[in-house]
Design a protein around this motif. Structure first.
Motif, short mmCIF file in Angstrom:
data_model
loop_
_atom_site.label_atom_id
_atom_site.label_comp_id
_atom_site.label_asym_id
_atom_site.label_seq_id
_atom_site.Cartn_x
_atom_site.Cartn_y
_atom_site.Cartn_z
N GLY A 235 -2.89 -6.27 -1.87
CA GLY A 235 -3.77 -5.38 -1.14
C GLY A 235 -4.87 -4.84 -2.03
O GLY A 235 -5.28 -5.47 -3.00
N THR A 236 -5.33 -3.64 -1.70
CA THR A 236 -6.44 -3.03 -2.42
C THR A 236 -6.04 -1.68 -3.00
O THR A 236 -5.56 -0.81 -2.28
CB THR A 236 -7.65 -2.85 -1.49
OG1 THR A 236 -8.05 -4.13 -0.98
CG2 THR A 236 -8.82 -2.22 -2.23
N ASN A 237 -6.22 -1.55 -4.30
CA ASN A 237 -6.00 -0.28 -4.98
C ASN A 237 -7.34 0.31 -5.38
O ASN A 237 -8.19 -0.41 -5.91
CB ASN A 237 -5.14 -0.47 -6.23
CG ASN A 237 -3.71 -0.81 -5.91
OD1 ASN A 237 -3.43 -1.81 -5.25
ND2 ASN A 237 -2.79 0.00 -6.37
N VAL A 238 -7.52 1.59 -5.12
CA VAL A 238 -8.78 2.27 -5.45
C VAL A 238 -8.47 3.48 -6.31
O VAL A 238 -7.57 4.27 -6.00
CB VAL A 238 -9.53 2.71 -4.17
CG1 VAL A 238 -10.83 3.44 -4.55
CG2 VAL A 238 -9.84 1.51 -3.29
N VAL A 239 -9.21 3.62 -7.41
CA VAL A 239 -9.08 4.79 -8.27
C VAL A 239 -10.43 5.49 -8.32
O VAL A 239 -11.45 4.88 -8.65
CB VAL A 239 -8.66 4.40 -9.70
CG1 VAL A 239 -8.38 5.66 -10.52
CG2 VAL A 239 -7.44 3.50 -9.67
N ASP A 240 -10.45 6.77 -7.95
CA ASP A 240 -11.67 7.58 -7.96
C ASP A 240 -11.57 8.63 -9.06
O ASP A 240 -10.53 9.28 -9.22
CB ASP A 240 -11.87 8.28 -6.61
CG ASP A 240 -12.27 7.31 -5.52
OD1 ASP A 240 -13.42 6.87 -5.53
OD2 ASP A 240 -11.42 7.01 -4.66
N TYR A 241 -12.68 8.79 -9.81
CA TYR A 241 -12.71 9.73 -10.93
C TYR A 241 -13.77 10.80 -10.69
O TYR A 241 -14.88 10.48 -10.26
CB TYR A 241 -13.03 9.01 -12.23
CG TYR A 241 -12.11 7.84 -12.54
CD1 TYR A 241 -10.90 8.03 -13.20
CD2 TYR A 241 -12.46 6.55 -12.16
CE1 TYR A 241 -10.06 6.96 -13.48
CE2 TYR A 241 -11.62 5.47 -12.44
CZ TYR A 241 -10.43 5.68 -13.10
OH TYR A 241 -9.61 4.62 -13.37
#
Length: 266
Positions: free
Chosen positions: A35-41
């Motif tokens: 799937g899709t993993n998203v990391v926001d900083y």
């Protein structure tokens, strides 16, 4: 003696990014068969640009948040809290350094300090960083760096026929986006200064990284001027696509994962 650095140390990251117009990695999107993993900083909107919040999601569902970041007088990250978006758990991470700002200990405990989840220590010798996980049979991993502060190979010890080195090679000349995090560091993954295009897993599988960059104008051709064409150079890494080749069967596996990067100027 070759001098090395563990490039998860905050002081280097801050110095480097201030010299690059305060560029920060704002989002990382990893797409794979899972799937899709998203990391926001998120960062402080000031001259330091230190990390203040990290959000991780998988297939649109919140999996973890990192927050309550604290720093010492040198600007080095000393602690932060983590909570899960899936289960009702949380933990606290503390980081210690030596006199020259290298990480020496990473300690992860439950929020009330009743249980140690992970205890990782670091030792430095010439071009080698040895990381010991105290809670998994004192398993050690050695990371060997070259003169350009890039990882050449890593190997777990004690070594067995099932624990062969991973080799890294063909580095580009561009900064590793993981350095642009305003202080946020993971505990057991030292990183290189640049990006590896090829690495070999246990002498069997070869991972190839196809890198795509934004283009930075070096020279703009002037009509009627000297015969110097318009020229560009690679800037920030925008996309990395991993494919895998079996060294024995000589065939290409399907794409393992694709990672895209987005940046912000503070």
């Amino acid at each position: 003696m070759q001098k090395i650095y563990l490039f998860t140390v905050l002081l280097f990251a801050i110095t480097l990014t201030q010299a690059q117009n305060k560029v920060r990695l704002a989002k990382k999107i990893i797409t794979s068969s899972l799937g899709t993993n998203v990391v926001d900083y998120t960062y402080e909107p000031n001259s330091y640009g230190r990390i203040v919040h990290v959000t991780e999601t998988q297939n649109g569902k919140l999996t973890a948040e990192h927050y309550s970041f604290t720093f010492n007088y040198k600007g080095l990250l000393t602690s932060y809290a983590t909570k899960s978006g899936i289960k009702t758990w949380g933990n606290s991470t503390t980081i210690e350094y030596d006199s020259i700002n290298r990480i020496t200990r990473f300690l992860v405990t439950t929020n009330n300090n009743t249980r140690t989840i992970k205890h990782t220590t670091y030792q430095y010798n010439a071009d080698t960083v040895t990381i010991t996980n105290q809670l998994i049979g004192r398993r050690k991993t050695n990371y060997i760096f070259n003169a350009d502060s890039n990882i050449v190979y890593k190997i777990d010890t004690p070594s067995t026929r099932f624990l062969k080195p991973n080799f890294y090679s063909q580095y580009d000349n561009n900064i590793n986006p993981q350095l642009l995090l305003g202080g946020f560091v993971y505990d057991d993954i030292p990183i290189s200064k640049q990006n590896s295009l090829v690495y070999t897993v246990a002498n069997k599988y070869t991972i190839n990284n196809k890198m795509e960059y934004n283009q930075v104008l070096v020279n703009n051709h002037t009509q009627g001027g000297a015969k110097i064409p318009t020229q560009y150079k690679n800037g920030l890494l925008l996309k990395a696509t991993e494919t895998c080749t079996d060294a024995d069967a000589k065939y290409l596996f399907s794409t393992l994962k694709t990672t895209t990067y987005q940046y912000i100027n503070l």
